[in-house]
Write a protein that holds these residues in place. Structure first.
Motif, PDB file in Angstrom:
ATOM      1  N   ARG A  13     -54.776 -47.748 -92.451  1.00  0.00           N
ATOM      2  CA  ARG A  13     -55.070 -46.350 -92.133  1.00  0.00           C
ATOM      3  C   ARG A  13     -55.064 -45.470 -93.389  1.00  0.00           C
ATOM      4  NH1 ARG A  13     -49.421 -43.788 -89.637  1.00  0.00           N
ATOM      5  NH2 ARG A  13     -48.451 -43.499 -91.675  1.00  0.00           N
ATOM      6  N   MET A  14     -54.570 -46.001 -94.512  1.00  0.00           N
ATOM      7  CA  MET A  14     -54.401 -45.185 -95.720  1.00  0.00           C
ATOM      8  C   MET A  14     -55.729 -45.015 -96.441  1.00  0.00           C
ATOM      9  SD  MET A  14     -51.999 -43.630 -97.346  1.00  0.00           S
ATOM     10  CE  MET A  14     -52.029 -42.646 -98.838  1.00  0.00           C
ATOM     11  N   SER A  15     -56.133 -43.789 -96.692  1.00  0.00           N
ATOM     12  CA  SER A  15     -57.386 -43.527 -97.396  1.00  0.00           C
ATOM     13  C   SER A  15     -57.230 -43.829 -98.882  1.00  0.00           C
ATOM     14  CB  SER A  15     -57.794 -42.062 -97.218  1.00  0.00           C
ATOM     15  OG  SER A  15     -58.824 -41.722 -98.119  1.00  0.00           O
ATOM     16  N   PRO A  16     -58.074 -44.668 -99.453  1.00  0.00           N
ATOM     17  CA  PRO A  16     -57.992 -44.937-100.895  1.00  0.00           C
ATOM     18  C   PRO A  16     -58.114 -43.665-101.728  1.00  0.00           C
ATOM     19  CG  PRO A  16     -59.446 -46.503 -99.817  1.00  0.00           C
ATOM     20  CD  PRO A  16     -59.120 -45.448 -98.804  1.00  0.00           C
ATOM     21  N   ALA A  17     -58.939 -42.731-101.267  1.00  0.00           N
ATOM     22  CA  ALA A  17     -59.135 -41.489-102.016  1.00  0.00           C
ATOM     23  C   ALA A  17     -57.846 -40.676-102.112  1.00  0.00           C
ATOM     24  CB  ALA A  17     -60.231 -40.651-101.365  1.00  0.00           C
ATOM     25  N   ALA A  18     -56.965 -40.807-101.134  1.00  0.00           N
ATOM     26  CA  ALA A  18     -55.723 -40.037-101.118  1.00  0.00           C
ATOM     27  C   ALA A  18     -54.777 -40.443-102.236  1.00  0.00           C
ATOM     28  CB  ALA A  18     -55.025 -40.192 -99.770  1.00  0.00           C
ATOM     29  N   VAL A  19     -54.964 -41.654-102.753  1.00  0.00           N
ATOM     30  CA  VAL A  19     -54.098 -42.123-103.833  1.00  0.00           C
ATOM     31  C   VAL A  19     -54.884 -42.393-105.116  1.00  0.00           C
ATOM     32  CG1 VAL A  19     -52.260 -43.035-102.385  1.00  0.00           C
ATOM     33  CG2 VAL A  19     -54.253 -44.456-102.857  1.00  0.00           C
ATOM     34  N   GLY A  20     -56.107 -41.861-105.190  1.00  0.00           N
ATOM     35  CA  GLY A  20     -56.847 -41.895-106.447  1.00  0.00           C
ATOM     36  C   GLY A  20     -57.745 -43.082-106.661  1.00  0.00           C
ATOM     37  N   PHE A  21     -57.988 -43.907-105.625  1.00  0.00           N
ATOM     38  CA  PHE A  21     -58.883 -45.046-105.789  1.00  0.00           C
ATOM     39  C   PHE A  21     -60.287 -44.664-105.328  1.00  0.00           C
ATOM     40  CE2 PHE A  21     -54.833 -47.440-105.291  1.00  0.00           C
ATOM     41  CZ  PHE A  21     -54.855 -48.089-106.520  1.00  0.00           C
ATOM     42  N   PRO A  22     -61.339 -45.094-106.043  1.00  0.00           N
ATOM     43  CA  PRO A  22     -62.710 -44.748-105.636  1.00  0.00           C
ATOM     44  C   PRO A  22     -63.084 -45.444-104.338  1.00  0.00           C
ATOM     45  CG  PRO A  22     -62.730 -46.354-107.433  1.00  0.00           C
ATOM     46  CD  PRO A  22     -61.303 -45.927-107.268  1.00  0.00           C
ATOM     47  N   LEU A  23     -63.884 -44.756-103.526  1.00  0.00           N
ATOM     48  CA  LEU A  23     -64.298 -45.336-102.250  1.00  0.00           C
ATOM     49  C   LEU A  23     -65.327 -46.444-102.468  1.00  0.00           C
ATOM     50  CD1 LEU A  23     -64.482 -42.118-100.061  1.00  0.00           C
ATOM     51  CD2 LEU A  23     -62.779 -43.932 -99.971  1.00  0.00           C
ATOM     52  N   GLY A  24     -66.434 -46.154-103.128  1.00  0.00           N
ATOM     53  CA  GLY A  24     -67.417 -47.186-103.456  1.00  0.00           C
ATOM     54  C   GLY A  24     -68.162 -47.710-102.232  1.00  0.00           C
ATOM     55  N   ARG A  25     -69.411 -48.091-102.445  1.00  0.00           N
ATOM     56  CA  ARG A  25     -70.222 -48.575-101.326  1.00  0.00           C
ATOM     57  C   ARG A  25     -69.910 -50.024-100.963  1.00  0.00           C
ATOM     58  NH1 ARG A  25     -76.308 -46.155-102.593  1.00  0.00           N
ATOM     59  NH2 ARG A  25     -75.711 -43.932-102.540  1.00  0.00           N
ATOM     60  N   THR A  26     -69.349 -50.770-101.912  1.00  0.00           N
ATOM     61  CA  THR A  26     -69.088 -52.192-101.655  1.00  0.00           C
ATOM     62  C   THR A  26     -67.728 -52.431-101.015  1.00  0.00           C
ATOM     63  OG1 THR A  26     -68.163 -52.459-103.880  1.00  0.00           O
ATOM     64  CG2 THR A  26     -70.529 -52.856-103.607  1.00  0.00           C
ATOM     65  N   ARG A  27     -66.945 -51.373-100.809  1.00  0.00           N
ATOM     66  CA  ARG A  27     -65.610 -51.541-100.217  1.00  0.00           C
ATOM     67  C   ARG A  27     -65.730 -51.947 -98.750  1.00  0.00           C
ATOM     68  NH1 ARG A  27     -60.259 -49.862-100.681  1.00  0.00           N
ATOM     69  NH2 ARG A  27     -60.651 -48.990-102.740  1.00  0.00           N
ATOM     70  N   ARG A  28     -65.103 -53.076 -98.416  1.00  0.00           N
ATOM     71  CA  ARG A  28     -65.118 -53.540 -97.036  1.00  0.00           C
ATOM     72  C   ARG A  28     -63.827 -53.168 -96.305  1.00  0.00           C
ATOM     73  NH1 ARG A  28     -67.112 -59.694 -97.241  1.00  0.00           N
ATOM     74  NH2 ARG A  28     -66.665 -59.602 -99.467  1.00  0.00           N
ATOM     75  N   ALA A  29     -62.724 -53.095 -97.053  1.00  0.00           N
ATOM     76  CA  ALA A  29     -61.451 -52.719 -96.434  1.00  0.00           C
ATOM     77  C   ALA A  29     -61.509 -51.266 -95.991  1.00  0.00           C
ATOM     78  CB  ALA A  29     -60.314 -52.921 -97.434  1.00  0.00           C
ATOM     79  N   LYS A  30     -61.083 -51.002 -94.756  1.00  0.00           N
ATOM     80  CA  LYS A  30     -61.146 -49.629 -94.251  1.00  0.00           C
ATOM     81  C   LYS A  30     -60.017 -48.772 -94.796  1.00  0.00           C
ATOM     82  CE  LYS A  30     -58.797 -50.854 -89.913  1.00  0.00           C
ATOM     83  NZ  LYS A  30     -58.893 -50.840 -88.440  1.00  0.00           N
TER      84      LYS A  30
END
Length: 279
Positions: free
Chosen positions: A14-31
């Protein structure tokens, strides 16, 4: 049933990568966060995290659970639930907490142009940004239970948190302020076993600490002016300000340089050239 691992995985998803500074990216499969991302934020290995999630290891330490709770930005109730699932007593009001709220994490992550770290009431290092690692050296190289600024200041036998030379421009005053701040913590957390054990260790291991402790001074460590002897850019004069957060008595330490100065330029160079570590 592996409730700890199942819950940990659900909160990671449930944790948004953007909330902790990681880029979202189009190839990201993990939600949510990838395992390696949560491991990096928590200061543990990916293999250890896999074993926790799969139930192959069911007795994580208090330090590991606290680090996972910070990385996942859990609420107080969620943090306490994670402690109980690990078979641990959740920190009560009498004990020092290592929890850093999501709102505090959001604020400090925006301070990209400064070296920032968060300490607990007993000066246990909880979080740092890439700027802190670049300016002072990477704290992740020190075992988590030894990442304590007071211990680092007074005991010569422990691995150094500040790996670069640090000189205070106010001789003796920062040490006295640090000891007075620690005594202040004993009033806020008089029944803290962790704090009591730390003080006993420091009195036994450092004559300097024992002498300052015997003075009985009580106060808060608010500021200092330091010279950081950075190995790549040379000495940097920085202001060190200590902000305190609420009842938990968290200490947010910010090191910055005077605007439009040579030191500000050198600080920026140090931050650009430094370690790629953040917890």
């Amino acid at each position: 049933m592996n409730e700890f691992g199942i819950t940990l995985r659900a909160w990671r998803d449930r944790m948004s990568p953007a909330a902790v500074g990681f880029p979202l990216g189009r190839t990201r499969r993990a939600k949510g966060l990838r395992r390696e991302e949560l491991a990096e934020l928590s200061g543990i290995s990916v293999d250890y995290l896999v074993r926790l999630e799969q139930g192959r290891f069911t007795s994580p330490s208090e330090q590991v659970v606290a680090a996972l709770a910070r990385a996942l930005q859990l609420s107080g109730a969620e943090r306490n639930h994670l402690y109980r699932l690990a078979g641990l007593h959740a920190p009560g009001a009498a004990e020092i907490t290592d929890h850093v709220s999501a709102s505090v994490q959001r604020v400090v992550r925006r301070l990209d142009d400064a070296a920032v770290a968060i300490f607990a009431a007993d000066w246990q290092l909880l979080w740092w940004n890439r700027g802190w690692a670049a300016l002072c050296g990477d704290p992740s190289e020190v075992p988590p239970h030894l990442r304590n600024f007071v211990r680092d200041t007074f005991l010569a036998s422990v691995p150094r948190l500040n790996k670069h030379g640090v000189t205070s421009l106010v001789a003796g005053a920062p040490e006295a302020a640090l000891v007075a701040d620690l005594r202040r913590a004993t009033g806020r957390f008089p029944d803290s076993r962790r704090l009591g054990a730390l003080i006993e260790e420091l009195i036994a291991g450092s004559d300097r600490f024992a002498m300052l402790w015997a003075h009985g001074a009580v106060g808060a460590h608010r500021s200092d002016h330091k010279i950081i002897d950075h190995p790549r850019v040379g000495p940097i004069a920085v202001d060190c300000d200590v902000l305190t957060d609420g009842d938990a008595d968290l200490k947010i330490v910010i090191m910055s340089a005077a605007p439009d100065s040579d030191d500000e330029i050198k600080l920026r160079l140090a931050l650009l050239s430094g370690a790629d570590s953040e917890v």
